[in-house]
Design a protein around this motif. Structure first.
Motif, PDB file in Angstrom:
ATOM      1  N   CYS A   1      -3.451   0.731  -3.067  1.00 15.71           N
ATOM      2  CA  CYS A   1      -3.069  -0.646  -2.772  1.00 15.71           C
ATOM      3  C   CYS A   1      -2.879  -1.376  -4.081  1.00 15.71           C
ATOM      4  CB  CYS A   1      -4.182  -1.290  -1.934  1.00 15.71           C
ATOM      5  SG  CYS A   1      -4.009  -3.039  -1.767  1.00 15.71           S
TER       6      CYS A   1
ATOM      7  N   VAL B   1       0.870  -1.175   0.000  1.00 13.25           N
ATOM      8  CA  VAL B   1       0.000   0.000   0.000  1.00 13.25           C
ATOM      9  C   VAL B   1       0.903   1.220   0.000  1.00 13.25           C
ATOM     10  CG1 VAL B   1      -1.798   1.259   1.218  1.00 13.25           C
ATOM     11  CG2 VAL B   1      -1.729  -1.236   1.328  1.00 13.25           C
TER      12      VAL B   1
ATOM     13  N   THR C   1      -7.799   2.777  -1.368  1.00  6.53           N
ATOM     14  CA  THR C   1      -8.355   2.305  -0.104  1.00  6.53           C
ATOM     15  C   THR C   1      -9.602   3.065   0.293  1.00  6.53           C
ATOM     16  OG1 THR C   1      -6.702   3.733   0.928  1.00  6.53           O
ATOM     17  CG2 THR C   1      -6.231   1.392   0.854  1.00  6.53           C
TER      18      THR C   1
ATOM     19  N   SER D   1      -4.027   6.893  -0.833  1.00  6.36           N
ATOM     20  CA  SER D   1      -3.446   5.585  -0.542  1.00  6.36           C
ATOM     21  C   SER D   1      -3.830   4.613  -1.625  1.00  6.36           C
ATOM     22  CB  SER D   1      -3.966   5.055   0.798  1.00  6.36           C
ATOM     23  OG  SER D   1      -3.273   5.612   1.852  1.00  6.36           O
TER      24      SER D   1
ATOM     25  N   ASP E   1      -1.998  12.356   0.376  1.00  7.43           N
ATOM     26  CA  ASP E   1      -2.913  11.570   1.211  1.00  7.43           C
ATOM     27  C   ASP E   1      -3.672  10.495   0.453  1.00  7.43           C
ATOM     28  OD1 ASP E   1      -3.783  14.356   3.367  1.00  7.43           O
ATOM     29  OD2 ASP E   1      -2.135  12.919   3.430  1.00  7.43           O
TER      30      ASP E   1
ATOM     31  N   GLU F   1       1.240   5.134   0.264  1.00  7.65           N
ATOM     32  CA  GLU F   1       0.560   6.369   0.642  1.00  7.65           C
ATOM     33  C   GLU F   1       1.357   7.542   0.101  1.00  7.65           C
ATOM     34  OE1 GLU F   1      -0.695   6.741   4.707  1.00  7.65           O
ATOM     35  OE2 GLU F   1      -0.435   8.908   4.650  1.00  7.65           O
TER      36      GLU F   1
END
Lengths: 776, 129
Positions: B60, B50, B80, B58, B56, B52
């Motif tokens: 996966c 994941v 996410t 994120s 901000d 990031e």
């Protein structure tokens, strides 16, 4: 001659079809002479007529100049293109692209001879910029497809690099999924057959503004249209925009200007930026030299697109260095590639044009893991998939996307190769083991683990291919700062090779008196940490010796061994603190190290390298201070890592040492007096997992010794008996709840205890310590 | 305070590449010194991570590849928090520039921390030389 700045299109002043030479009617189309002439005229206009003869004289002189200018522009000196005619012709481009093509051909062929010798010189100069000797690295050369002497397939001559070919919008099949930037681990793209290029061919000729000087290396290209603008479907209007200027010279401009423009007009920003400023693209000088060649007629976009569609893995150069036989190299065969790891494009289920990454550069273990994953994913998706009809649908839609991709083929294969080459060059390492330490070691460990597992099975089936990373010899570059003869002093030039000292930091140590107790404690800890780090470096070096040994020559080996021994001694000294005299009276140094988590781990790693006595010494020290260490370890809980090396050491210890070890654990003085009701030391030991496990190990070892031939010694040893009785007493005394859970309970403890305690107590011990196998 | 002798500290600026412009390979090779995390991420290729970002977001996905600048390519991605970033719904693969990454969350069992510490120590030694 008009100098264009930043692509301003030069537009003729409306109205007049004929350029006038009237004072104010002079159109800009006349050329650079025009501003001057205008200026002059204007000034003359403004000149009062009652000037003296000088004015008229000047006028007369200027008349001659005017004539000369006239000749230059319109007479013999001028180029004979009629701008009006050309303009009309170009206007037709909107409707007939074919016509425009011919026009271009014609225009180009005219200019070829003119540009001929220019380009040759430039090509020479530019080719010198490329450092060819770097390209001899097989890893790099294998990463690119093109050979330095241009060998195009299909018998194309260098005219394929003609600028117009570049400026033409080349549509090639390119996967939409291909990321524009080149990653070193880029997976190979399968070659796609060119799909319907004919209808795609556009003349997106964009005339780039002319430079007044020869191309300046490193300066950014001047662009008529901002970089990154995708080509429009009807690009001809753009062409027209530039050419609308009626200047006769301008028709030539696109051709002439092609060589100063370093880039194709459709490079996306990231591709553009990836070309370092200090160099010019090989395609540029390729283009340049191409202009020398024969005119356009042999230009065949189809063939070009065939090549452009390929995208080879830049890292495929590693293939050659594998123990396993390299897979077939040429890109066309990539379609039959082995299954790719990781299904990348879920919407593109198995079909020959699937995105197949090239994994040959990866460690074989890594490759295996990835394949497994990919198999799993495949099976998953197969089950989720519909019928084959769906796949066909996917395929056609995907191809649809390909055809319409406006960003396809922004870079020629040659340019891509060039970028890949640079990246690969940056990854050349003089010591791949060091540079790539983590990766290599990680997979080596994995392999060992899997090999160990396999040994239990039916023996190693898989081939033991090793990952051999190419290595470049280290070249010593003695940097010599720039000097000029006859100058006073030296130039201070700061560069990558010779960085300038920016800050002069002077570190001074404080005197001892000033420090308070607290600071002393802090300092001590810091010193311990420093010691640990130093010892760690030694440890890493020592661990490396095996590999170096294998790589070294015969003669060097004894020296290596010596070095290794010396380092081991140094490590031991570091651990125990430098010997003040013969004795090492205090364990303090060692205990300090053992209070720190990484210190404990380090000791665990060092132990295998130490000699038996040294190791025993360490063990003793540990046992002696065990309660203290246990207390300190409450947070870290790292002592357990010591168990394994300790047990290995124990295996080699003679009985006497074992006895004394047990003594240490029980914390009895040499001459035992009446035992105290409760042995706190031992109690603490028993309550800790590590302590208990260690105790068990020691006892177990003792038992082994008893059973072996040297057993009689131990049996007769009073101390041992005493210690045993003490141990058993303590074990019986301690409440079960307080007893720790050992890592493992040796099987021979039962027989050991049976020697020293009666049956009743033995039963108690049995249940308490769960000595019998069945109880868990 | 720890040392006893004065140690002049050199701060290496990036240095104009122009001076070494035509000697690009040599200068570029010197840059191979900081390869620890490149090597580390290479070993994670094929694993799920994941990422990031500094904005901000994120993401996966499966780590497809990494390069020396720690640019990351992820395949089969999912965001996410899909409601917040609906524009990512259709994206399957992505390329992330290394400089915008804030964190990379990894599976713990794929990492050998001891080896990583060793690699860091070796690198520190190398840099000192």
């Amino acid at each position: 001659m008009c100098v264009f700045r930043d692509g301003e299109a030069c537009v003729s002043r409306g109205g007049g079809s004929e350029p006038e030479w009237g004072p104010r009617g002079a159109s800009l189309a006349v050329g650079v002479s025009a501003p001057l002439t205008m200026f002059r005229y204007q000034s003359l206009e403004d000149c009062p007529l009652d000037e003296d003869e000088d004015a008229f004289q000047t006028l007369g002189e200027e008349d001659e100049d005017i004539d000369q200018f006239n000749d230059d522009t319109f007479g013999a000196g001028a180029i004979d293109d009629d701008w009006q005619e050309a303009h009309e012709r170009l206007a037709e481009l909107e409707d007939k692209p074919a016509t425009a093509r011919e026009l271009e051909d014609g225009a180009v062929s005219d200019e070829m001879e003119l540009l001929g010798h220019h380009e040759e010189n430039l090509a020479e100069r530019l080719s010198k910029l490329v450092i060819e000797n770097e390209l001899e690295d097989p890893a790099i050369m294998q990463a690119v497809q093109t050979q330095p002497p241009m060998q195009q397939p299909g018998g194309l001559n260098s005219s394929i690099w003609d600028g117009s070919a570049v400026l033409r919008r080349i549509r090639g099949p390119l996967l939409t999924q291909e990321m524009p930037s080149v990653s070193v681990l880029e997976y190979a793209m399968p070659q796609r057959p060119p799909q319907g290029q004919e209808d795609e061919r556009d003349l997106s000729e964009r005339a780039l503004p002319r430079r007044s000087s020869s191309p300046v290396i490193g300066s950014p290209p001047v662009r008529a249209v901002p970089i990154g603008t995708p080509p429009k479907q009807a690009t001809v209007p753009n062409f027209n925009q530039q050419i609308l200027c009626p200047k006769p010279v301008h028709i030539r401009a696109p051709m002439q200007q092609r060589y100063p423009s370093p880039y194709g007009e459709r490079m996306s920003p990231n591709q553009l930026c990836s070309v370092p400023a200090g160099r010019m693209s090989p395609s540029q000088f390729a283009r340049v030299s191409g202009l020398v060649g024969s005119p356009l007629t042999s230009m065949n976009p189809k063939l070009l697109q065939g090549r452009v569609g390929q995208m080879m893995s830049p890292a495929s150069g590693f293939r050659a260095f594998f123990g396993a036989p390299p897979p077939p190299a040429p890109p066309p065969s990539q379609q039959q590639h082995p299954p790719c790891p990781g299904s990348h494009l879920q919407n593109l289920r198995p079909h020959p044009q699937m995105f197949r990454p090239d994994t040959t550069h990866l460690h074989p273990q890594h490759r295996r893991l990835l394949h497994q994953r990919q198999q799993q994913n495949r099976n998953q998706h197969r089950s989720l998939n519909g019928s084959a009809g769906d796949r066909a649908g996917h395929r056609s839609s995907h191809q649809e996307q390909l055809r319409k991709d406006p960003y396809a083929n922004l870079m020629l294969q040659r340019e891509k190769d060039w970028v890949s080459k640079i990246q690969m060059m940056q990854l050349q390492s003089t010591d791949p083991y060091l540079d790539d330490f983590y990766y290599q070691n990680y997979f080596q460990k994995l392999e060992k683990v899997s090999a160990a597992e396999e040994m239990h099975g039916d023996g190693p089936k898989k081939e033991r291919t090793k990952l051999i990373t190419p290595q470049v010899a280290k070249l010593e570059h003695a940097y010599k700062p720039v000097q000029f003869e006859g100058s006073l002093g030296k130039l201070t030039v700061s560069s990558v090779n010779n960085p300038r000292k920016m800050i002069d930091a002077v570190v001074t140590s404080r005197s001892e008196d000033d420090e308070t107790k607290e600071k002393q404690v802090r300092d001590k800890r810091r010193q311990t940490l420093v010691t640990i780090e130093k010892t760690y470096s030694l440890l890493l070096d020592v661990e490396d010796y095996e590999r170096r040994y294998l790589l070294s020559l015969e003669g060097e080996r004894p020296a290596l061994m010596e070095e290794r021994k010396q380092k081991i001694c140094d490590m031991y000294d570091n651990l125990r603190g430098k010997a003040p005299g013969q004795e090492r009276p205090s364990d303090d140094h060692f205990v300090q190290i053992m209070c720190i988590r990484k210190g404990k781990r380090m000791v665990a790693r060092i132990l295998p390298f130490l000699s038996t006595e040294q190791a025993a010494d360490i063990l003793m020290a540990t046992a002696r201070n065990l309660p203290f260490l246990i207390k300190k370890d409450a947070q870290d809980e790292v002592l357990l890592c010591l168990l394994r090396p300790f047990s290995l050491v124990l295996y080699h210890l003679p009985s006497g040492t074992v006895t004394s070890l047990l003594q240490q654990l029980a914390n009895l003085p040499q001459s035992a007096t009446a035992p105290a009701p409760a042995n706190l030391h031992l109690a603490a030991v028993l309550q800790n997992k590590f302590g208990l496990s260690l105790l068990y190990l020691v006892l177990s070892r003792g038992e082994e010794l008893q059973n072996s031939s040297a057993a009689t010694e131990l049996m007769q040893d009073n101390q041992w008996t005493e210690l045993m009785s003490m141990a058993t007493r303590e074990l019986l005394r301690i409440p079960e709840a307080a007893l720790a859970k050992p890592v493992s309970t040796p099987s021979n403890l039962l027989s050991l205890f049976s020697r020293y305690v009666d049956q009743q107590k033995l039963n108690v011990l049995e249940t308490k310590l769960q000595l019998v196998q069945g109880i868990r | 305070r720890a040392g006893t002798k004065s140690v002049p500290v050199r701060l290496r600026g990036p240095g104009p590449l122009a001076a070494a412009g035509l000697k690009l390979p040599h200068a570029a090779r010197a840059a191979a010194a900081g390869m620890l995390f490149y090597s580390f991420f290479k070993s994670l290729v094929g694993k799920d991570v994941v990422v990031e970002l500094k904005n901000d977001l994120s993401i996966c996905g499966t780590l497809h590849s990494v390069d020396q600048y720690l640019n990351i390519k992820l395949t089969d991605i999912s965001v996410t928090d899909p409601e917040k970033y609906p524009h990512m719904l259709s994206v399957k693969n992505c390329f992330i520039r290394g400089s915008v990454v804030r964190y990379v969350q990894l599976p713990a069992d794929e990492v050998d921390t001891q080896l990583l510490q060793d690699a860091a120590r070796k690198e520190a030694l190398q840099q000192k030389q």
